[in-house]
Design an enzyme around this catalytic site. Structure first.
Site, mmCIF file in Angstrom:
data_model
loop_
_atom_site.group_PDB
_atom_site.id
_atom_site.type_symbol
_atom_site.label_atom_id
_atom_site.label_comp_id
_atom_site.label_asym_id
_atom_site.label_seq_id
_atom_site.Cartn_x
_atom_site.Cartn_y
_atom_site.Cartn_z
ATOM 1 N N GLN A 184 0.817 -1.223 0.000
ATOM 2 C CA GLN A 184 0.000 0.000 0.000
ATOM 3 C C GLN A 184 0.846 1.266 0.000
ATOM 4 O OE1 GLN A 184 -2.659 -1.511 3.373
ATOM 5 N NE2 GLN A 184 -4.062 -0.241 2.202
ATOM 6 N N CYS B 109 -10.670 0.316 3.509
ATOM 7 C CA CYS B 109 -9.236 0.123 3.281
ATOM 8 C C CYS B 109 -8.651 1.500 3.005
ATOM 9 C CB CYS B 109 -9.066 -0.795 2.067
ATOM 10 S SG CYS B 109 -7.369 -1.050 1.552
ATOM 11 N N LEU B 110 -7.463 1.764 3.529
ATOM 12 C CA LEU B 110 -6.862 3.083 3.310
ATOM 13 C C LEU B 110 -6.605 3.340 1.820
ATOM 14 C CD1 LEU B 110 -4.364 3.385 6.322
ATOM 15 C CD2 LEU B 110 -6.609 4.450 6.080
ATOM 16 N N HIS C 294 -3.434 -8.369 1.061
ATOM 17 C CA HIS C 294 -2.692 -7.344 0.311
ATOM 18 C C HIS C 294 -1.365 -7.903 -0.214
ATOM 19 C CE1 HIS C 294 -4.874 -3.579 0.468
ATOM 20 N NE2 HIS C 294 -5.071 -3.667 1.772
ATOM 21 N N HIS D 15 -7.400 -9.295 6.099
ATOM 22 C CA HIS D 15 -7.420 -8.198 5.123
ATOM 23 C C HIS D 15 -5.990 -7.826 4.701
ATOM 24 C CE1 HIS D 15 -9.059 -4.082 3.779
ATOM 25 N NE2 HIS D 15 -7.739 -3.955 3.709
ATOM 26 N N GLU D 16 -5.114 -7.635 5.692
ATOM 27 C CA GLU D 16 -3.743 -7.210 5.392
ATOM 28 C C GLU D 16 -2.953 -8.326 4.714
ATOM 29 O OE1 GLU D 16 -3.283 -4.158 5.541
ATOM 30 O OE2 GLU D 16 -4.957 -3.692 6.855
HETATM 31 ZN ZN ZN Z 1 -6.453 -2.594 2.861
#
Ligand code: ZN
Length: 185
Positions: A51, A93-94, A141, A137-138
């Site tokens: 990210q 999510c950022l 990624h 979630h992470e």
């Molecule tokens: Zn995320």
């Protein structure tokens, strides 16, 4: 230490699989610090290296609420080794500013990873807590998987993305989770 720019949905690094970390070098320690600085600056509960444009298998999490003391956790080369149960979760999510939608996650997980000191650990997280959902979630990624790939309602998710001027759902990325979805209680 630096607050980095968080990549937004549509930027390439978010879809690229990340590489294993071989040593917790100074470069990795700096990356961890940048991840925490960036995550806290954005009031996030988790942030993965891709990210901020770094395709390495590292993410950080702090699932404490505002009344709890801070609880920073580092996961390097994580592997979810056991998973069971299903839970519905409204996620954001950022990398998707202000866009939230319902997804399905496992309720209980057992995760193995290396920490910021290079030590391996195994952690059991149960009952579909914020921490359990956040780790899933992470971890996604790191494989280029995004939360909308797990969406419960494709049309609703599409609408949310459109409203926030984000690119559309990528149909070929949608995960086949009918069995998991049927277990949501
Ligand atoms: Zn995320």
């Amino acid at each position: 230490m630096a607050v980095k720019r968080v990549l937004h949905y549509g930027e390439e690094s978010l879809r690229e699989p990340s590489k294993e970390v071989h040593k917790v070098s100074k470069k990795i320690s700096d990356l961890i610090r940048d991840l925490f600085d960036t995550m806290y600056a954005q009031n996030g509960v988790g942030l993965a290296a891709p990210q901020i444009g770094v395709n390495l298998r590292v993410f950080v999490v702090d699932a404490s609420t505002k009344d709890d003391p801070m609880d920073p956790m580092v996961f390097i080369n994580p592997k979810i080794i056991k998973k069971s149960g299903a839970v519905k979760s409204t996620e954001g999510c950022l990398s998707f500013p202000e866009a939230y939608t319902d997804v399905v996650r496992y309720k209980d997980i057992l995760v193995k990873a290396t920490n910021e000191h290079g030590k391996q650990f195994v952690m059991e997280v149960k009952d579909g807590t914020l921490l359990a959902r956040c780790i899933q979630h992470e971890n996604d990624h790191l494989d280029g998987i995004l939360f909308i790939d797990h969406c419960l309602n494709r049309f609703e998710a599409e609408e949310v993305l459109q409203k926030h001027n984000l690119p559309s759902i990528e149909p070929d990325k949608l995960l086949d989770e009918e069995e998991l979805k049927s277990q949501i209680c």
